[in-house]
Design a protein around this motif. Structure first.
Motif, PDB file in Angstrom:
ATOM      1  N   PRO A 164       2.607 -19.178  11.140  1.00 24.54           N
ATOM      2  CA  PRO A 164       2.593 -18.687   9.763  1.00 24.54           C
ATOM      3  C   PRO A 164       3.278 -19.688   8.834  1.00 24.54           C
ATOM      4  O   PRO A 164       4.173 -20.428   9.243  1.00 24.54           O
ATOM      5  CB  PRO A 164       3.390 -17.376   9.844  1.00 24.54           C
ATOM      6  CG  PRO A 164       3.293 -16.945  11.272  1.00 24.54           C
ATOM      7  CD  PRO A 164       3.264 -18.219  12.070  1.00 24.54           C
ATOM      8  N   GLY A 165       2.851 -19.718   7.597  1.00 25.00           N
ATOM      9  CA  GLY A 165       3.458 -20.605   6.614  1.00 25.00           C
ATOM     10  C   GLY A 165       2.799 -21.956   6.500  1.00 25.00           C
ATOM     11  O   GLY A 165       3.103 -22.727   5.589  1.00 25.00           O
ATOM     12  N   ASN A 193       0.552 -16.095  16.060  1.00 29.48           N
ATOM     13  CA  ASN A 193       1.868 -16.547  15.594  1.00 29.48           C
ATOM     14  C   ASN A 193       2.477 -17.605  16.511  1.00 29.48           C
ATOM     15  O   ASN A 193       3.664 -17.590  16.830  1.00 29.48           O
ATOM     16  CB  ASN A 193       2.814 -15.355  15.445  1.00 29.48           C
ATOM     17  CG  ASN A 193       2.392 -14.428  14.320  1.00 29.48           C
ATOM     18  OD1 ASN A 193       1.797 -14.869  13.342  1.00 29.48           O
ATOM     19  ND2 ASN A 193       2.683 -13.138  14.454  1.00 29.48           N
ATOM     20  N   SER A 232      -5.006 -16.121   8.375  1.00 32.02           N
ATOM     21  CA  SER A 232      -3.724 -15.537   7.991  1.00 32.02           C
ATOM     22  C   SER A 232      -3.940 -14.139   7.435  1.00 32.02           C
ATOM     23  O   SER A 232      -4.948 -13.881   6.759  1.00 32.02           O
ATOM     24  CB  SER A 232      -3.035 -16.414   6.938  1.00 32.02           C
ATOM     25  OG  SER A 232      -2.726 -17.679   7.466  1.00 32.02           O
ATOM     26  N   PHE A 233      -3.003 -13.236   7.681  1.00 33.15           N
ATOM     27  CA  PHE A 233      -3.067 -11.887   7.129  1.00 33.15           C
ATOM     28  C   PHE A 233      -1.664 -11.296   7.131  1.00 33.15           C
ATOM     29  O   PHE A 233      -0.780 -11.755   7.862  1.00 33.15           O
ATOM     30  CB  PHE A 233      -4.026 -11.000   7.945  1.00 33.15           C
ATOM     31  CG  PHE A 233      -3.650 -10.851   9.390  1.00 33.15           C
ATOM     32  CD1 PHE A 233      -2.959  -9.732   9.846  1.00 33.15           C
ATOM     33  CD2 PHE A 233      -3.993 -11.832  10.317  1.00 33.15           C
ATOM     34  CE1 PHE A 233      -2.618  -9.596  11.178  1.00 33.15           C
ATOM     35  CE2 PHE A 233      -3.656 -11.704  11.655  1.00 33.15           C
ATOM     36  CZ  PHE A 233      -2.962 -10.579  12.096  1.00 33.15           C
ATOM     37  N   ALA A 234      -1.461 -10.301   6.293  1.00 28.73           N
ATOM     38  CA  ALA A 234      -0.141  -9.681   6.168  1.00 28.73           C
ATOM     39  C   ALA A 234      -0.180  -8.246   6.674  1.00 28.73           C
ATOM     40  O   ALA A 234      -1.186  -7.550   6.539  1.00 28.73           O
ATOM     41  CB  ALA A 234       0.325  -9.703   4.724  1.00 28.73           C
ATOM     42  N   ASN A 280      -6.978 -14.762   2.371  1.00 32.00           N
ATOM     43  CA  ASN A 280      -6.506 -14.672   3.739  1.00 32.00           C
ATOM     44  C   ASN A 280      -5.353 -13.705   3.920  1.00 32.00           C
ATOM     45  O   ASN A 280      -4.589 -13.818   4.855  1.00 32.00           O
ATOM     46  CB  ASN A 280      -6.073 -16.058   4.242  1.00 32.00           C
ATOM     47  CG  ASN A 280      -7.265 -16.869   4.672  1.00 32.00           C
ATOM     48  OD1 ASN A 280      -8.340 -16.314   4.890  1.00 32.00           O
ATOM     49  ND2 ASN A 280      -7.107 -18.172   4.753  1.00 32.00           N
ATOM     50  N   ARG A 281      -5.190 -12.751   3.020  1.00 33.54           N
ATOM     51  CA  ARG A 281      -4.120 -11.777   3.186  1.00 33.54           C
ATOM     52  C   ARG A 281      -4.721 -10.386   3.244  1.00 33.54           C
ATOM     53  O   ARG A 281      -5.690 -10.080   2.575  1.00 33.54           O
ATOM     54  CB  ARG A 281      -3.095 -11.864   2.054  1.00 33.54           C
ATOM     55  CG  ARG A 281      -2.370 -13.206   2.028  1.00 33.54           C
ATOM     56  CD  ARG A 281      -1.283 -13.208   0.974  1.00 33.54           C
ATOM     57  NE  ARG A 281      -0.243 -12.226   1.250  1.00 33.54           N
ATOM     58  CZ  ARG A 281       0.753 -12.441   2.098  1.00 33.54           C
ATOM     59  NH1 ARG A 281       0.828 -13.566   2.769  1.00 33.54           N
ATOM     60  NH2 ARG A 281       1.687 -11.523   2.284  1.00 33.54           N
ATOM     61  N   GLY A 283       4.926  -8.617   7.669  1.00 33.79           N
ATOM     62  CA  GLY A 283       4.826  -9.817   6.861  1.00 33.79           C
ATOM     63  C   GLY A 283       3.635 -10.659   7.268  1.00 33.79           C
ATOM     64  O   GLY A 283       2.629 -10.146   7.773  1.00 33.79           O
ATOM     65  N   GLU A 284       3.729 -11.966   7.096  1.00 34.59           N
ATOM     66  CA  GLU A 284       2.601 -12.852   7.362  1.00 34.59           C
ATOM     67  C   GLU A 284       2.414 -13.072   8.854  1.00 34.59           C
ATOM     68  O   GLU A 284       3.368 -13.270   9.608  1.00 34.59           O
ATOM     69  CB  GLU A 284       2.803 -14.199   6.665  1.00 34.59           C
ATOM     70  CG  GLU A 284       1.586 -15.126   6.819  1.00 34.59           C
ATOM     71  CD  GLU A 284       1.769 -16.480   6.161  1.00 34.59           C
ATOM     72  OE1 GLU A 284       0.822 -17.274   6.184  1.00 34.59           O
ATOM     73  OE2 GLU A 284       2.878 -16.730   5.634  1.00 34.59           O
ATOM     74  N   ASN A 285       1.158 -13.047   9.278  1.00 33.25           N
ATOM     75  CA  ASN A 285       0.766 -13.339  10.654  1.00 33.25           C
ATOM     76  C   ASN A 285      -0.394 -14.323  10.624  1.00 33.25           C
ATOM     77  O   ASN A 285      -1.075 -14.465   9.594  1.00 33.25           O
ATOM     78  CB  ASN A 285       0.318 -12.063  11.371  1.00 33.25           C
ATOM     79  CG  ASN A 285       1.442 -11.070  11.572  1.00 33.25           C
ATOM     80  OD1 ASN A 285       2.087 -11.044  12.600  1.00 33.25           O
ATOM     81  ND2 ASN A 285       1.681 -10.220  10.558  1.00 33.25           N
ATOM     82  N   VAL A 286      -0.609 -14.994  11.731  1.00 35.56           N
ATOM     83  CA  VAL A 286      -1.737 -15.918  11.783  1.00 35.56           C
ATOM     84  C   VAL A 286      -2.375 -15.900  13.165  1.00 35.56           C
ATOM     85  O   VAL A 286      -1.689 -15.868  14.190  1.00 35.56           O
ATOM     86  CB  VAL A 286      -1.297 -17.365  11.410  1.00 35.56           C
ATOM     87  CG1 VAL A 286      -0.353 -17.942  12.445  1.00 35.56           C
ATOM     88  CG2 VAL A 286      -2.519 -18.265  11.256  1.00 35.56           C
TER      89      VAL A 286
END
Length: 586
Positions: free
Chosen positions: A221-222, A57, A32-34, A165-166, A87-90
């Motif tokens: 994500p999430g 994603n 995960s990263f932003a 992880n961000r 925002g958040e990505n994975v």
């Protein structure tokens, strides 16, 4: 250099997996990263030992790698920028690792270093971290080896990783992204890769899966991966560029295309208290509800020969079992002089929606018992509760069509090999002056065993050398029959409507460009080539042949006793060899 802080190689694996236990395993990886804003372009390079699928994603961006060996390993490349968002990505990957200690699916090479490789550089981030020592030196994302030697900040977290992880990507600062210890991983529990039959141990291409609702949305994500383990990274010394899989090279052939597809329809409902119309609705993309404590067996039609990854989504029905058989064909029960034939495939669902990815169609038989954890067998995954699964392995799916596809009396088999009675023909050497006589005798004698599709290349060569290439008009009949059966790859024989996709079934890939159009190399690497068509029984032909020098366009038609041949050679190529149609690189 501080050897306690070696830069990562871009390769990771799971420490929990430990030593090779002789069994295939499926591992899941996440990162995960932003981002403050997504980059305009972000080229990712990906590979694995043994097979992988990468998601961004939740969207699949690549699967592979192209088959390598102990001399070369290949990576895939994709621009993932369109899938990224503010925002958040994975990043998420499924990796199937085959054991070195067992020959299961031995067509897939494996090394002593199981792992996943990932490296992604955003446009304008300064140099290419995936190009090793060439970073910032004009490296081309499509060329050369992929490595992470010299990646920004040896030993530091890559690209401004903050809080595990961000990563702050307000100006592309999340890049380069590389597979390292910040990734999370876990084994896909309850999934077994196994042979379809005890006598087919060398294949090991079937799956048996228990549903796991805990994995629902793991590639999105999430998702909470706090109970996943940290990945174990290989250093640049542990994953050496001189040997596979560290010696990464660009994929040498184009990747297979993928597109969503569904079943063409229902071929037969063998057992079910649910109406055929409800099953047709499932095939069309809907759902079907199965009463508790009931059994069902349904065969779905692929519509054409194809390969796909089966997908299945289910809800409720805890304790149920689902079996999916992706069959290559219908086969008769053994009878004198009766051969296997026809075509088929399968897939089903219990309270589910099913379909395929990467296929033009689908097909199938399926059985469902409503009562326990949902299992998938023979080419699919399973799930229970509110969950779903995709197959880790592709399934060969067949059209339920053809003269011998008897859905009333036929039996579905996942793999069949039946040979023409009488065996295959052979020949002894003969003096050149007798070639035409003996070749014509062999072609006209109906009592001789006929040449198989597998050996057709050699038959065509013998006919050509004997000066009887016009006789190939009748020898192409098996391929005309394949077209009539709606096949999309070549079968091995005329007894069943299926294909192993073996090279020996690809006669047309040589015959049409090299003989009919006549484009053949006269020096290695096509440094020189000739255009010498053999018309055989044809009146005209036209087409392009791809060579290392570029496409060669050829058109010809009969002109009296000769041929009118027109050649359009690539730029940088000139005629040579006098009056012959021979060409060379300038």
């Amino acid at each position: 250099m501080d050897y306690r802080k070696l830069p990562p190689s871009g390769w990771i694996w799971a420490a929990e997996r430990g030593a090779d236990d002789g069994e295939p395993h499926v591992m899941l990886f996440r990162r995960s990263f932003a981002l403050g804003r997504p980059p305009e372009r972000a080229v990712a390079k990906m590979s694995a030992d043994s097979r992988y699928r990468m998601y961004v994603n939740g969207r699949s961006v690549a699967f592979g790698p192209c088959k390598g060996d102990d001399k070369a390993w290949f990576y895939d490349e994709a621009d993932i920028a369109p899938m990224l968002r503010a925002g958040e990505n994975v990043l998420a990957a499924v990796v199937l690792r085959y054991s070195l200690l067992r020959n299961g699916n031995h067509s897939v090479w494996r090394t002593r270093a199981p792992g996943l490789y990932f490296c992604c550089q955003a446009a304008g981030a300064g140099g290419d971290a995936c190009e090793g020592g060439n970073a910032g030196a004009g490296g081309d994302a499509g060329r050369g080896r992929a490595d992470a030697v010299g990646v920004a900040g040896a030993g530091a977290d890559i690209g401004g990783v903050a809080g595990g992880n961000r990563a702050d990507g307000a100006s592309g600062g999340a890049f380069p992204l590389i597979a390292d210890k910040t990734w999370r991983c876990r084994e896909r529990a309850g999934l077994r890769i196994k042979p379809e039959h005890p006598l087919m141990q060398f294949l090991c291409v079937s799956e048996e899966a228990e549903g796991d609702a805990r994995l629902a949305g793991w590639e999105l994500p999430g998702y909470d991966d706090s109970d996943w383990a940290a990945a174990s990274e290989y250093s640049i010394f542990e994953m050496h560029r001189a040997v596979s899989p560290g010696n990464l090279l660009p994929r040498p052939i184009p990747p297979l295309y993928e597109r969503p597809a569904r079943f063409a329809g229902v071929k037969a409902v063998r057992e079910s208290s649910v109406s055929p119309g409800a099953w047709e609705g499932l095939a069309a993309g809907g759902s079907v509800e199965l009463p508790a404590n009931t059994s069902h067996s349904v065969e779905f039609d692929a519509g054409e020969l194809t390969t796909g990854f089966l997908q299945l989504a289910v809800s409720l029905g805890a304790g149920s079992e689902i079996r999916l058989l992706a069959s290559e064909c219908y086969a008769y029960l053994p009878e004198p002089d009766a051969g296997n034939a026809g075509s088929s495939g399968n897939a089903v669902g219990d309270c589910s929606e099913s379909g395929t990815s990467g296929a033009d169609g689908t097909s199938g038989e399926a059985g469902a018992d409503s009562a326990g954890n949902v299992d998938g067998e023979s080419g699919t995954g399973g799930a229970c509760g509110e969950a779903g699964a995709d197959s880790a392995l592709p399934a060969v799916l067949m059209p339920l069509k053809g003269d011998r596809a008897d859905s009333e009396n036929g039996t579905l088999f996942g793999f069949t090999d039946v040979y023409r009675p009488g065996g295959y023909g052979s020949a002894e050497a003969a003096p050149k002056e007798r070639w035409r006589e003996l070749m014509r005798q062999a072609l006209d004698d109906g009592g001789l065993a006929q040449c198989s599709v597998a050996m057709a290349f050699y038959l065509f060569r013998a006919v050509e050398k004997a000066g009887l290439y016009g006789e190939t008009k009748r020898l192409w009949q098996p391929w005309r029959d394949m077209v009539a059966k709606n096949l999309t790859t070549c079968e091995e024989n005329g007894l069943d409507a299926r294909s192993d996709c073996h090279a020996w079934g690809s006669l047309a890939l040589y015959e049409l460009p090299a003989v009919v159009l006549g484009v053949r190399p006269t020096k290695p690497g096509f440094r020189e080539f000739e255009v010498r068509p053999n018309p055989g029984w044809l009146d005209w032909a036209r087409g392009s042949v791809i060579t290392p020098l570029g496409p060669v366009r050829v058109e010809w038609e009969r002109a009296g006793a000769g041929l009118d041949v027109r050649v359009q050679a690539p730029d940088g190529v000139e005629p040579c060899g006098g009056g012959e149609r021979r060409y060379r690189k300038k």
